[in-house]
Motif scaffolding. Structure first.
Motif, PDB file in Angstrom:
ATOM      1  N   PHE A  20       4.155   0.242   6.379  1.00  0.00           N
ATOM      2  CA  PHE A  20       3.871   1.495   5.674  1.00  0.00           C
ATOM      3  C   PHE A  20       2.431   1.559   5.173  1.00  0.00           C
ATOM      4  O   PHE A  20       1.836   2.628   5.117  1.00  0.00           O
ATOM      5  N   GLU A  21       1.863   0.419   4.820  1.00  0.00           N
ATOM      6  CA  GLU A  21       0.454   0.396   4.423  1.00  0.00           C
ATOM      7  C   GLU A  21      -0.452   0.701   5.615  1.00  0.00           C
ATOM      8  O   GLU A  21      -1.479   1.349   5.461  1.00  0.00           O
ATOM      9  N   THR A  22      -0.075   0.240   6.810  1.00  0.00           N
ATOM     10  CA  THR A  22      -0.880   0.561   7.976  1.00  0.00           C
ATOM     11  C   THR A  22      -0.686   2.014   8.403  1.00  0.00           C
ATOM     12  O   THR A  22      -1.614   2.630   8.922  1.00  0.00           O
ATOM     13  N   ILE A  23       0.510   2.565   8.173  1.00  0.00           N
ATOM     14  CA  ILE A  23       0.718   4.001   8.421  1.00  0.00           C
ATOM     15  C   ILE A  23      -0.181   4.809   7.492  1.00  0.00           C
ATOM     16  O   ILE A  23      -0.807   5.783   7.893  1.00  0.00           O
ATOM     17  N   TYR A  24      -0.252   4.379   6.240  1.00  0.00           N
ATOM     18  CA  TYR A  24      -1.129   5.039   5.266  1.00  0.00           C
ATOM     19  C   TYR A  24      -2.587   4.954   5.717  1.00  0.00           C
ATOM     20  O   TYR A  24      -3.317   5.945   5.706  1.00  0.00           O
ATOM     21  N   LEU A  25      -3.019   3.767   6.152  1.00  0.00           N
ATOM     22  CA  LEU A  25      -4.398   3.589   6.613  1.00  0.00           C
ATOM     23  C   LEU A  25      -4.686   4.480   7.815  1.00  0.00           C
ATOM     24  O   LEU A  25      -5.718   5.139   7.873  1.00  0.00           O
ATOM     25  N   ALA A  26      -3.755   4.525   8.765  1.00  0.00           N
ATOM     26  CA  ALA A  26      -3.951   5.362   9.948  1.00  0.00           C
ATOM     27  C   ALA A  26      -4.019   6.833   9.570  1.00  0.00           C
ATOM     28  O   ALA A  26      -4.869   7.571  10.073  1.00  0.00           O
ATOM     29  N   GLY A  27      -3.154   7.266   8.665  1.00  0.00           N
ATOM     30  CA  GLY A  27      -3.162   8.667   8.246  1.00  0.00           C
ATOM     31  C   GLY A  27      -4.431   9.052   7.518  1.00  0.00           C
ATOM     32  O   GLY A  27      -5.022  10.100   7.771  1.00  0.00           O
ATOM     33  N   VAL A  28      -4.867   8.191   6.610  1.00  0.00           N
ATOM     34  CA  VAL A  28      -6.085   8.472   5.854  1.00  0.00           C
ATOM     35  C   VAL A  28      -7.299   8.488   6.774  1.00  0.00           C
ATOM     36  O   VAL A  28      -8.175   9.343   6.662  1.00  0.00           O
ATOM     37  N   THR A  29      -7.332   7.577   7.743  1.00  0.00           N
ATOM     38  CA  THR A  29      -8.440   7.545   8.690  1.00  0.00           C
ATOM     39  C   THR A  29      -8.391   8.737   9.624  1.00  0.00           C
ATOM     40  O   THR A  29      -9.410   9.364   9.913  1.00  0.00           O
ATOM     41  N   PHE A  30      -7.182   9.071  10.106  1.00  0.00           N
ATOM     42  CA  PHE A  30      -7.009  10.189  11.026  1.00  0.00           C
ATOM     43  C   PHE A  30      -7.407  11.505  10.378  1.00  0.00           C
ATOM     44  O   PHE A  30      -7.987  12.371  11.010  1.00  0.00           O
TER      45      PHE A  30
END
Length: 75
Positions: A20-30
């Motif tokens: 979930f932290e990597t999903i957050y990172l991907a979303g924030v970056t995207f």
């Protein structure tokens, strides 16, 4: 992108503990917001973050151009 970031999580600082932290990172970056809680350190993770940000901007540009095309078609 989240799965890609999860696969290079050792190159991120601090290292994400959950998917979930990597999903957050991907979303924030995207979304090109980039809060900076999780920062890419390695070359591969930085390239991935750059690609995710570019994809986010490209999709935004496509959606905006689609809306303007639809607006012009109805005018």
């Amino acid at each position: 992108y989240a799965l890609c970031f999860w696969s290079v999580r050792a190159q991120l600082y601090p290292t994400p503990d959950t998917i979930f932290e990597t999903i957050y990172l991907a979303g924030v970056t995207f979304l090109t917001v980039g809060y900076g809680e999780i920062v890419p350190r390695g070359t591969l993770s930085r390239a991935l973050a750059l690609g995710a940000g570019a994809s986010g901007m490209a999709i935004f540009a496509l959606v905006v151009s689609l809306f303007f095309t639809l607006y012009a078609a109805f005018e």
